[in-house]
Design an enzyme around this catalytic site. Sequence first.
Site, short mmCIF file in Angstrom:
data_model
loop_
_atom_site.label_atom_id
_atom_site.label_comp_id
_atom_site.label_asym_id
_atom_site.label_seq_id
_atom_site.Cartn_x
_atom_site.Cartn_y
_atom_site.Cartn_z
N TYR A 1 97.71 28.40 50.67
CA TYR A 1 96.90 29.31 49.86
C TYR A 1 97.36 29.20 48.42
O TYR A 1 98.53 29.41 48.10
CB TYR A 1 97.07 30.75 50.35
CG TYR A 1 96.33 31.78 49.53
CD1 TYR A 1 94.94 31.86 49.59
CD2 TYR A 1 97.02 32.65 48.70
CE1 TYR A 1 94.25 32.80 48.83
CE2 TYR A 1 96.34 33.60 47.94
CZ TYR A 1 94.96 33.67 48.01
OH TYR A 1 94.28 34.61 47.26
N ASP B 1 102.96 24.12 43.99
CA ASP B 1 102.71 25.57 43.92
C ASP B 1 104.00 26.29 44.30
O ASP B 1 104.35 26.40 45.48
CB ASP B 1 101.57 25.94 44.87
CG ASP B 1 101.20 27.42 44.77
OD1 ASP B 1 102.03 28.21 44.27
OD2 ASP B 1 100.09 27.77 45.20
N LYS C 1 104.99 35.63 40.81
CA LYS C 1 105.85 36.58 41.54
C LYS C 1 107.16 36.87 40.81
O LYS C 1 107.23 37.77 39.99
CB LYS C 1 106.06 36.10 42.97
CG LYS C 1 104.74 36.05 43.76
CD LYS C 1 104.96 35.86 45.22
CE LYS C 1 103.64 35.71 45.97
NZ LYS C 1 102.80 36.91 46.00
#
Length: 430
Positions: free
Chosen positions: A147, A240, A268
């Site tokens: 994702y 990623d 994050k």
Amino acid sequence: MTTLTDTRSRELHRRALRLLPGGVNSPVRAMRAIGREPIFIERGAGAELIDVDGNRYVDYVCSWGALIHGHAHPDVLAAIVEAAERGTGYGAPTPGEVALAEEITRRMPSVEMVRMTSSGTEAAMTAIRLARAATGREPLIKFAGAYHGHVDGLLVQAGSGLATQGLPASPGVPSAVAAATVVVPWNDRHALIAATEQVRAAAIIAEPLPANMGLVPAQEGFPELLRERADASGALLVLDEVISGFRVDRGGALQLRGIQGDLTIMGKVIGGGLPAGAVGGRAELMRMLAPAGEVYQAGTLSGNPLAVAAGLAALELLDEAAYARLGDLTARLADGLREAAGARPVQVPWRPGLLTVFFSERPVQSLADATACDHDAHAAWCRALLARGVYPPPSQFEAWFPSLAHTEEQIERTLDAAAAAFAGIEESLS
């Protein structure tokens, strides 16, 4: 087993259903995958959450990995307050942006320049646009179960919330956009080689430590193959690191193996719990972005001074001793969860600050393996954990996020709850 009241959460959920799609602002929060209504949180402290009914939980979501130091760390809070007292945003450059970019480039050898965004999704969009501009190609190669945010072209066999809902793709994604993405099974060497030989891809985009189908580490040699096939095919390698970046190691997840991406997506941890993302990479690629180049990207809240201050404070606390402690704590938790399972077959892969409990008899190496797990048993186990004051990620396709705020006592409490929850699964399902 402790009986937790949920009167206020239920009332808030009823109100939210009238105002928010599904009653939430991000799908996994709805807790539908584990067969219950969502829990509404009032506050967090250290490694604990306190819900609106006053129930306390040992938290292993930690804002889906953003809170590596736990909730309301005093140094991070102080940085946010100090920044807020000067103003919450200016729409102009600030010294904090420069300081955070300097810290990122010091930690990640492959990142020479950085462009801040407000989310990992925006960073992924920017990386894709850069890759296509740099190569003159359009197709992308991604991995099933990965994702990379809710970007149209990447919502094809995506993990995380999409996998939780059992959707192969999202309605509203144009077929022509989806057709430009080639999906390869994770850890499948032959499929990756074939895809790069058959498709002139702009980029191979990969999580170096996938955690959106649960934590599924790469098999030996697969990360090296990513770099090799990108170089051989003329594609850019886009890593990623929204989840893994600065969580499992001082730099990127592959730093210790000497594997570098052409572009790296971050998020994050670099926001210290506030909304932030970034894309970074080689200077010649990054200088293609406006205003240095012609590839357009912009954002009103990019490099927001509060998020930048929080992110910088969070990174400054992450030294080698912190990573060693996080690794020891995660290993202790992973080993304890395996032991707590008793005769029930589970797999518990882990890396510092990350683990997943897969209800599977064999190691999970791909999205197909994760999908084949016993999801009913996992859901029952999660419900039992919540009833015992432990807050796990409410989906088999998500990772647990131990933090530096977790104590030995909280780990022990978690393992006691886990053992009781494992023991009660059959009764729960009968």
